[in-house]
Write a protein that holds these residues in place. Structure first.
Motif, short mmCIF file in Angstrom:
data_model
loop_
_atom_site.label_atom_id
_atom_site.label_comp_id
_atom_site.label_asym_id
_atom_site.label_seq_id
_atom_site.Cartn_x
_atom_site.Cartn_y
_atom_site.Cartn_z
N ILE A 126 3.23 0.95 3.52
CA ILE A 126 2.66 0.84 2.42
C ILE A 126 2.85 2.54 2.13
O ILE A 126 3.24 3.35 2.44
N VAL A 127 3.93 2.56 1.00
CA VAL A 127 4.85 3.12 0.57
C VAL A 127 3.72 3.53 -1.09
O VAL A 127 3.60 3.02 -1.97
N SER A 154 -7.68 8.06 -1.38
CA SER A 154 -8.22 8.52 -2.08
C SER A 154 -8.96 7.41 -3.09
O SER A 154 -8.30 6.59 -3.47
N ARG A 155 -9.87 6.88 -3.24
CA ARG A 155 -10.73 5.76 -3.88
C ARG A 155 -10.36 6.23 -5.55
O ARG A 155 -10.68 5.38 -6.37
N THR A 156 -9.67 8.00 -5.97
CA THR A 156 -9.56 7.85 -7.42
C THR A 156 -7.93 7.04 -7.46
O THR A 156 -7.03 7.74 -8.57
N GLY A 157 -7.70 6.93 -5.58
CA GLY A 157 -5.94 6.84 -6.35
C GLY A 157 -5.03 6.22 -7.13
O GLY A 157 -3.95 5.88 -7.45
N ILE A 158 -5.88 5.05 -7.05
CA ILE A 158 -5.26 3.66 -7.92
C ILE A 158 -4.93 4.01 -9.30
O ILE A 158 -3.48 3.57 -10.10
N ASP A 159 -4.98 5.24 -10.07
CA ASP A 159 -5.31 5.39 -11.47
C ASP A 159 -4.18 7.03 -11.31
O ASP A 159 -3.29 7.55 -12.15
N ILE A 204 -5.25 -3.78 1.23
CA ILE A 204 -5.03 -3.19 2.03
C ILE A 204 -6.41 -2.05 1.41
O ILE A 204 -6.76 -1.23 2.71
N LEU A 205 -5.73 -1.17 0.76
CA LEU A 205 -6.25 0.25 0.30
C LEU A 205 -8.21 0.05 -0.09
O LEU A 205 -8.61 1.19 0.89
N ARG A 206 -8.48 -1.10 -0.23
CA ARG A 206 -9.58 -0.89 -0.35
C ARG A 206 -10.36 -1.15 0.77
O ARG A 206 -11.77 -0.94 0.91
N LYS A 207 -9.90 -2.08 1.43
CA LYS A 207 -10.11 -1.93 2.81
C LYS A 207 -10.44 -0.85 3.99
O LYS A 207 -11.07 -0.69 4.56
#
Length: 827
Positions: A279-280, A254-259, A121-124
């Motif tokens: 989403i939490v 953020s696009r860096t949020g995954i890290d 979902i975040l990528r979308k």
């Protein structure tokens, strides 16, 4: 600025009951009684929820009655908790490990970066973020209502009975309870404003027109609005980084949020006839500038419907214990989500302990009356040079009743009445004045300020102990004219010194300012390469109490200046000035002598010089307070371009030298997302013509124990001189990014600073030839450089820099290594 709301915040930081139906506070723990951070706590049957903090603590409230809490965390089954009372404090909720009752993917510890539906979902969201909201339109406009409130918090009986509030007990009638933290608070200030906002996405311009402003009386007008805008920057939740309090926080979108974050798909629900995912998110590591919270996102447009987030307790930020943000969007049609309401609350405190007292700063912003694709001419977006419209601060009560987007509650209405009464209490006035003196450095009298008090004492080898008294006229923050004067006395040379200056703004629209003054004093010339015509300006190097070496290379200066300045465009100024100065050595151990003819047979020890100069300065994105002859700068980063051209006038008023000098200064701050902020500074200069030592460009050394900008930490005064030069200075503050990953240092919230600076310069043969001072000219023809590493935020107020020479390490009496320090209050 007098009467600043910042003074009020500092004052109360140093020293009505809410009608919600359900209030619960407590802690979430596991079977071993260990706190569970970032657990999700919601009222069953509602969308009202919070996330526990790093200690597992939470507070939740609602205006309606609820009898059940749902508590969940990854790796644990969701637990239903019955509430027997509408108000429950110190509630302990135990989650037991086991198989979840729901058919969901469970992540233990850190969430997986693979096969995680929340990340899909975040990528979308990333794919669509430039196609949502106001960015979809060529142009847009809307009306905005903003309400900012400051409150004392954690009010208890001990505070109410404290001697400091004796005679002011009536203020506690307005005590209330925060819906975010559950703590008691006392409102002490409110500011309201109504604006029209315009934007053009094609030319990337925005403009905000203030229509009305009102506050509770401590501070007024444009100064308060500028302070508030600096304290609470506007932000776009879709950006990679969000800037608050001069810090860059990684956005959960953020696009860096995954890290940086863990993400969990927690729920789905229909909101305003739109299916949304919940989403939490919570941080993967402590001490980084991150948030915890949750958001609801639409299942087709992947636009954010609602987001709640709070800064993590361990984030490396000073004087701010909590930051809580809510943002809501409405559906304009099937695909457009527009902001409708923002809420931000900050808890300012001297300590971050749960029980510590502090100040809540709360901002509520509402938006309405959106219009799109109505193009304005580009000149419409040109900033006003000197905004003056006092009518916006004088709207009556009927206007506010008709134009507020929402009514004030009883507590907000009470602030206006309470402050009017409090300002009549003499004890409060004395407390307020004391903090104002510490903040401004001036003691205020009627139409006159004494100070600055921090310049009262000084020391150097020529004057010995130095005592200074002075002051300035002050009728208000927007005075169109100002006079300043001082006198000083040295107990070693037994001489009086003095200085006076005046400024008069003869045209407000274009800020045409006439100025002039005279100063006769002892000074360390060459304390900076790039100079201005500030007649009362005097460097710390001239009379620093604490120095690392002899500072006897001082000069007696008698300087007279006159100048005219204009600001034809916002943050662009031009100045034409004339100066006349005499220079001679202030001690027997230092000489400014030069040969005064081509026979090299006679010398002169005094320099007499007339000079005309033209200056240009451009400071894009600089923010200022007020519109008088002297404006204060808001502490926010901006670029600075400065050019100065000087022409020496030989023979005019018995002037000695004919020359031309050009100087350029450029400073550029660069925010590099999560890894901190850099500052780059470049200075260039060249003098054409023959000049003596007193007019040379001295590479500025630093013989104090303190950090001084644009000086070289390991150089002594007059170690390098030049008539043409180029310098570069780079400094980067990681803002704790490295130390946050070291367990032993993590809790200290230290910050890492590194830097490199260098200078190249030469002296012409003709200037070498007339030197009779006894000082052997040494220029950095082989570029001199030094590097440094520093530790900031020591005890929140102290910084230490360690600096090393990169070359010229065999210079007699040179410093190959120095330690410098500085004090300062920073977020």
């Amino acid at each position: 600025m007098k009467n600043s709301i910042l003074t009020l915040v500092l004052l109360f930081a140093s020293v009505s009951f809410m009608s919600a139906q359900t209030k619960v506070s407590g802690m979430v723990v596991d079977n071993t009684d260990m706190p569970i951070p970032y657990a999700n706590v919601v009222f069953k049957g509602s969308k009202i929820g919070v996330v526990s903090n790093e200690d597992g603590r939470f507070y939740i409230e609602a205006l309606d009655s609820y009898d059940t809490l749902l508590v969940s965390f990854v790796g644990f089954p969701t637990k239903e908790v019955k509430l027997t009372k509408s108000v429950s404090y110190d509630f302990k909720i135990v989650l037991s490990e086991g198989k979840s009752l729901k058919e969901v993917v469970v992540y233990a510890g850190k969430t997986s970066k693979k096969n995680n539906p929340a990340l899909d979902i975040l990528r979308k969201i990333w794919e669509r973020r430039r196609k949502n909201g106001l960015k979809m339109f060529k142009q847009y406009q809307y009306d905005k209502y903003e309400k900012v409130e400051f409150d004392m918090n954690t009010i208890d009986s001990a505070m109410m009975k404290s001697k400091i509030f004796k005679g002011m007990e009536f203020v506690f009638k307005n005590v209330d309870t925060s819906r975010v933290t559950g703590k008691t608070y006392l409102p002490i200030f409110i500011n309201e404003s109504i604006s029209e906002v315009y934007g053009d996405n094609q030319i990337k311009k925005t403009k905000e027109i203030l229509k009305a402003n009102k506050n509770s009386g401590l501070g007024n007008g444009d100064g308060v609005n500028t302070f508030i805008k600096d304290l609470y920057n506007d932000f776009d939740i879709y950006d990679n980084y969000l800037n608050f309090f001069d810090k860059s926080f990684t956005s959960p979108l953020s696009r860096t949020g995954i890290d940086v974050y863990n993400y969990v798909l927690a729920d789905t629900a229909v909101i305003d006839n739109k299916l949304c995912y919940n989403i939490v998110f919570y941080p993967r590591r402590k001490n980084e500038l991150t948030f915890k919270g949750d958001f609801w996102v639409n299942d087709t447009t992947f636009a954010i419907k609602k987001i709640n987030m709070a800064v993590t307790k361990s984030a490396n930020i000073n004087w701010v214990k909590d930051i809580y943000i809510e943002q809501e969007f409405e559906v304009l049609n099937d695909s457009v989500f527009l902001p409708t309401r923002d809420y931000m609350m900050s808890d300012f405190a001297l300590r971050k302990k749960e029980e510590s007292k502090g100040i809540y700063g709360k901002r509520t912003t509402m938006y309405q009356n959106f219009k799109f694709n109505e193009k304005k001419p580009e000149k419409f977006y040109k900033e006003e040079i000197n905004f003056i419209d006092n009518s916006v601060y004088n709207k009556n009560d009927d206007y506010w009743s008709e134009n507020r987007f929402e009514k004030l509650n009883k507590d907000e209405q009470g602030i206006y009445k309470m402050l009017d009464t409090l300002k009549t209490v003499k004890k409060f006035q004395r407390m307020y004045n004391l903090v104002s003196i510490l903040g401004s450095g001036y003691v205020e009298f009627k139409n006159f300020d004494y100070g600055p008090i921090f310049s009262t004492f000084g020391y150097n080898e020529v004057e010995g102990v130095r005592v200074r008294v002075g002051g300035r006229t002050y009728f208000g923050p927007n005075d169109t004219w100002r006079l300043q004067a001082y006198t000083a006395y040295g107990f070693e040379d037994n001489k009086f010194k003095y200085g006076f200056s005046g400024k008069w703004m003869v045209d407000k629209k274009n800020r045409i300012i006439l100025s002039g003054g005279n100063r006769r004093d002892v000074e360390q010339i060459g304390a900076s390469l790039t100079t201005t015509n500030d007649v009362l300006g005097r460097s710390y190097a001239s009379s620093g109490v604490f120095t690392t070496g002899a500072n006897g290379k001082l000069t007696n200066i008698n300087l007279t200046t006159i100048a005219a300045e204009i600001e034809p465009a916002k943050n662009f100024t031009m100045q034409l000035g004339f100066s006349y100065r005499t220079l001679e050595s202030a001690s027997d151990t230092f000489s400014l002598d030069y040969f005064n003819d081509n026979t090299f047979s006679t010398t002169n020890s005094e320099v007499k010089q007339s000079e005309i100069n033209l200056q240009f300065e451009y400071t894009p994105k600089r923010k200022t307070i007020g519109y008088g002859v002297e404006r204060r700068e808001v502490d926010s980063p901006y670029s600075r371009f400065f050019i100065n051209y000087s022409q020496g006038l030989k023979g005019f008023i018995d002037s000695d030298f004919d020359y031309q000098k050009i100087q350029l200064y450029y400073k550029q701050p660069v925010i590099i997302g999560a890894i901190g902020r850099s500052n780059f500074t470049v200075e260039l200069g060249k003098t054409f013509g023959q000049i003596p030592l007193g007019l040379m460009s001295v590479v500025p050394g630093n013989q104090t124990y303190f950090i001084i900008d644009n000086t070289f930490n390991n150089l002594n005064f007059y170690e390098f001189v030049a008539d043409q030069y180029a310098t570069i200075n780079w400094q980067h503050n990681f803002q704790g990014k490295i130390f946050a990953r070291i367990p032993g240092l993590r809790k200290l919230n230290l910050r890492e600073i590194i830097g490199v600076k260098g200078v190249y310069g030469t002296v012409s043969d003709e200037n070498q030839a007339i030197n009779a001072s006894g000082l052997i000219y040494q220029s950095p023809e082989k570029p001199y450089w030094e590097y440094s590493a520093g530790i900031g935020n020591i005890f929140k107020v102290f910084r230490l820099d360690f600096a090393w020479r990169g070359n010229y390490r065999d210079v007699p009496d040179g410093n190959n290594f120095t330690v410098k320090g500085s004090f300062g209050f920073h977020f």
